[in-house]
Design a protein around this motif. Structure first.
Motif, mmCIF file in Angstrom:
data_model
loop_
_atom_site.group_PDB
_atom_site.id
_atom_site.type_symbol
_atom_site.label_atom_id
_atom_site.label_comp_id
_atom_site.label_asym_id
_atom_site.label_seq_id
_atom_site.Cartn_x
_atom_site.Cartn_y
_atom_site.Cartn_z
ATOM 1 N N ILE A 8 0.834 -1.205 0.000
ATOM 2 C CA ILE A 8 0.000 0.000 0.000
ATOM 3 C C ILE A 8 0.863 1.248 0.000
ATOM 4 N N MET A 9 1.897 1.264 0.837
ATOM 5 C CA MET A 9 2.773 2.437 0.905
ATOM 6 C C MET A 9 3.504 2.655 -0.419
ATOM 7 N N GLU A 10 3.896 1.576 -1.087
ATOM 8 C CA GLU A 10 4.564 1.693 -2.383
ATOM 9 C C GLU A 10 3.591 2.263 -3.417
ATOM 10 N N GLU A 11 2.336 1.778 -3.392
ATOM 11 C CA GLU A 11 1.324 2.308 -4.316
ATOM 12 C C GLU A 11 1.085 3.788 -4.058
ATOM 13 N N ARG A 12 1.002 4.173 -2.801
ATOM 14 C CA ARG A 12 0.804 5.594 -2.462
ATOM 15 C C ARG A 12 1.987 6.431 -2.918
ATOM 16 N N ARG A 13 3.196 5.905 -2.734
ATOM 17 C CA ARG A 13 4.386 6.646 -3.155
ATOM 18 C C ARG A 13 4.376 6.849 -4.662
ATOM 19 N N LEU A 14 4.048 5.788 -5.396
ATOM 20 C CA LEU A 14 4.000 5.900 -6.853
ATOM 21 C C LEU A 14 2.915 6.878 -7.298
ATOM 22 N N ALA A 15 1.763 6.829 -6.664
ATOM 23 C CA ALA A 15 0.674 7.745 -6.992
ATOM 24 C C ALA A 15 1.084 9.180 -6.701
ATOM 25 N N ARG A 16 1.752 9.391 -5.560
ATOM 26 C CA ARG A 16 2.208 10.734 -5.210
ATOM 27 C C ARG A 16 3.229 11.234 -6.226
ATOM 28 N N GLU A 17 4.144 10.357 -6.629
ATOM 29 C CA GLU A 17 5.149 10.758 -7.624
ATOM 30 C C GLU A 17 4.488 11.090 -8.953
ATOM 31 N N ARG A 18 3.484 10.295 -9.369
ATOM 32 C CA ARG A 18 2.774 10.591 -10.619
ATOM 33 C C ARG A 18 2.038 11.923 -10.510
ATOM 34 N N ARG A 19 1.377 12.146 -9.378
ATOM 35 C CA ARG A 19 0.653 13.401 -9.168
ATOM 36 C C ARG A 19 1.612 14.591 -9.187
ATOM 37 N N GLU A 20 2.752 14.459 -8.511
ATOM 38 C CA GLU A 20 3.729 15.548 -8.491
ATOM 39 C C GLU A 20 4.285 15.800 -9.889
#
Length: 124
Positions: free
Chosen positions: A70-82
């Motif tokens: 879950i944390m990896e998915e959130r990190r990837l989503a945050r990086e895509r959003r940024e």
């Protein structure tokens, strides 16, 4: 008689010591029996708790792997959003720059047209 009396005293003393030793042995056996029972109870509790610990550790491992996913998915989503936000900011800046150049071009063109019209009127 003195000999018999000494022998009786020795026998009594020996009997008393033997009785005392037997009492010590019985107390020791009783104490060790109680301690053995206590040890068995503690060992049973320990075994149960060890089993529970093992089960909890297994659950923790699965939960931890899920958490990491879950944390990896959130990190990837945050990086895509940024990255999307950076790209949008870059596009906004580029469009603002293009609009500024276009407006200045139109103003210069209008000024040239006005000069030409204004210059012809003065010459006539």
């Amino acid at each position: 008689m003195h000999y018999v009396s000494n022998k009786c005293q020795k026998n009594e003393k020996k009997f008393k010591i033997e009785t005392e030793v037997e009492n010590w042995i019985q107390r020791y056996d009783q104490d060790m029996g109680e301690r053995q029972d206590e040890y068995k109870e503690i060992d049973e509790v320990y075994t149960q708790e060890k089993t529970q610990l093992h089960e909890l550790e297994e659950r923790f491992k699965t939960l931890e792997s899920e958490y990491q996913t879950i944390m990896e998915e959130r990190r990837l989503a945050r990086e895509r959003r940024e990255a999307a936000e950076r790209e949008l900011a870059l596009m906004v800046k580029a469009s603002t720059t293009i609009q500024a150049f276009w407006r200045s071009f139109k103003v210069r063109k209008a000024l040239k047209a006005r000069k030409k019209k204004g210059g012809k009127k003065k010459k006539e």
